[in-house]
Design an enzyme around this catalytic site. Structure first.
Site, short mmCIF file in Angstrom:
data_model
loop_
_atom_site.label_atom_id
_atom_site.label_comp_id
_atom_site.label_asym_id
_atom_site.label_seq_id
_atom_site.Cartn_x
_atom_site.Cartn_y
_atom_site.Cartn_z
N ASP A 19 54.12 42.51 36.86
CA ASP A 19 54.63 42.79 38.71
C ASP A 19 55.61 43.19 38.69
OD1 ASP A 19 54.79 41.74 41.15
OD2 ASP A 19 56.86 40.36 40.86
N ASN A 21 55.20 46.92 41.28
CA ASN A 21 54.36 47.97 41.23
C ASN A 21 55.24 48.72 42.60
OD1 ASN A 21 52.73 47.20 38.95
ND2 ASN A 21 50.93 46.90 40.12
N HIS A 36 50.68 50.93 41.96
CA HIS A 36 49.98 50.26 41.96
C HIS A 36 49.17 51.19 40.77
CE1 HIS A 36 50.44 47.23 43.89
NE2 HIS A 36 50.33 47.39 45.31
N GLU A 66 46.73 34.89 45.61
CA GLU A 66 47.24 35.22 47.90
C GLU A 66 47.49 36.31 47.90
OE1 GLU A 66 47.83 33.00 45.01
OE2 GLU A 66 48.00 31.01 46.05
N LEU A 130 39.74 42.85 20.34
CA LEU A 130 40.65 42.11 21.07
C LEU A 130 39.70 42.43 22.16
CD1 LEU A 130 43.47 41.67 22.48
CD2 LEU A 130 43.14 44.17 23.53
N SER A 195 54.29 31.87 39.76
CA SER A 195 53.63 32.54 40.80
C SER A 195 52.08 32.44 40.76
CB SER A 195 53.45 34.21 41.19
OG SER A 195 54.83 33.96 42.12
#
Ligand code: IPE
Ligand code: IPE
Ligand code: MG
Length: 215
Positions: A19, A21, A36, A66, A130, A195
């Site tokens: 969060d 950006n 972004h 959202e 990973l 969120s």
């Protein structure tokens, strides 16, 4: 930093709400999209560091259900960025033995995004390092509702007995089936909110909120 990390005691799964950006761009006097674009470098750094340390799963919240209600131009820019990033980074993922997966209602994404994503998943499916999980058009409530619908159908068809529904069975119907719950959830930019991220899966995660803006 690497010397300070005890590799014997690493979380298997780290989930991140990337969060800030927009705020980062605003501070620079630039448009949100600039933030972004710069966020991609942070994604690359965090992915590489996790792979290098031996973290097994890294889930990045890249676009929420959202977020579809943001201005059209911002949504379009984010989708374009997603396509170009996957296209550019797939070679590095292969080189670093990273397997790409996604969670969320990806059928909502533009066709070109879906195609690029599927291709990258196929190209990296045999990698053993990973696992990088992108949460795209994802929300925790969507995930839970989706599980409920599929369980209801399985009950209706007689495949499962309602009495057999426990948290173990329920977890198998979530998009994170076979992925252990995150031991650690990090959110950047200081907001004290979840969120609508992994609502079920975060039940016992440690939460770390950093004031630093994601880019
Ligand atoms: C996070 O940064 C990226 C996405 C949600 C896609 P934001 O765009 O939410 O940036 P802030 O929170 O407005 O600063
Ligand atoms: C959460 O960030 C979603 C992602 C990081 C993709 P938001 O910026 O969209 O969340 P709110 O609006 O602050 O709750
Ligand atoms: Mg935000």
């Amino acid at each position: 930093m690497k010397e300070k990390i005890n590799s014997e005691n690493l979380p298997q799964h780290i989930a991140v709400i990337m969060d800030g950006n927009g705020r980062w761009a605003k501070k620079k006097g630039a448009l949100r999209v600039f933030g972004h674009k710069h966020a991609v470098k942070a994604v690359r750094d965090v992915t590489e560091a996790s792979a290098e340390l031996g973290v097994k799963y890294l889930t990045l919240y890249a676009f929420s259900t959202e977020n579809w209600s943001r201005p059209k131009a911002e949504v379009e820019a984010l989708m374009k960025l997603l396509v170009s990033t996957i296209r550019k980074e797939v070679k590095t993922l292969i080189k670093n033995n990273v397997k790409l997966q996604s969670i969320g209602n990806t059928h909502d994404l533009p066709k070109v995004c879906q195609r690029e994503l599927e291709e990258a998943k196929t190209l990296t499916k045999d990698n053993t390092g990973l696992t990088l999980i992108l949460a795209l058009s994802y929300s925790g409530r969507w995930d839970i509702l989706n599980a409920v619908k599929n369980i209801a159908n399985a009950v209706k068809s007689g495949e499962i007995n309602p009495d057999a529904i426990d948290s173990n069975l329920f977890s198998k119907y979530l998009s994170t089936d076979k992925i252990p719950d995150p031991e650690l959830m990090i959110r950047t930019s200081g907001e004290m909110r979840v969120s609508n991220f992994l609502l079920w899966q975060l039940a016992y995660s440690e939460i770390y909120i950093s004031p630093i803006l994601w880019p």
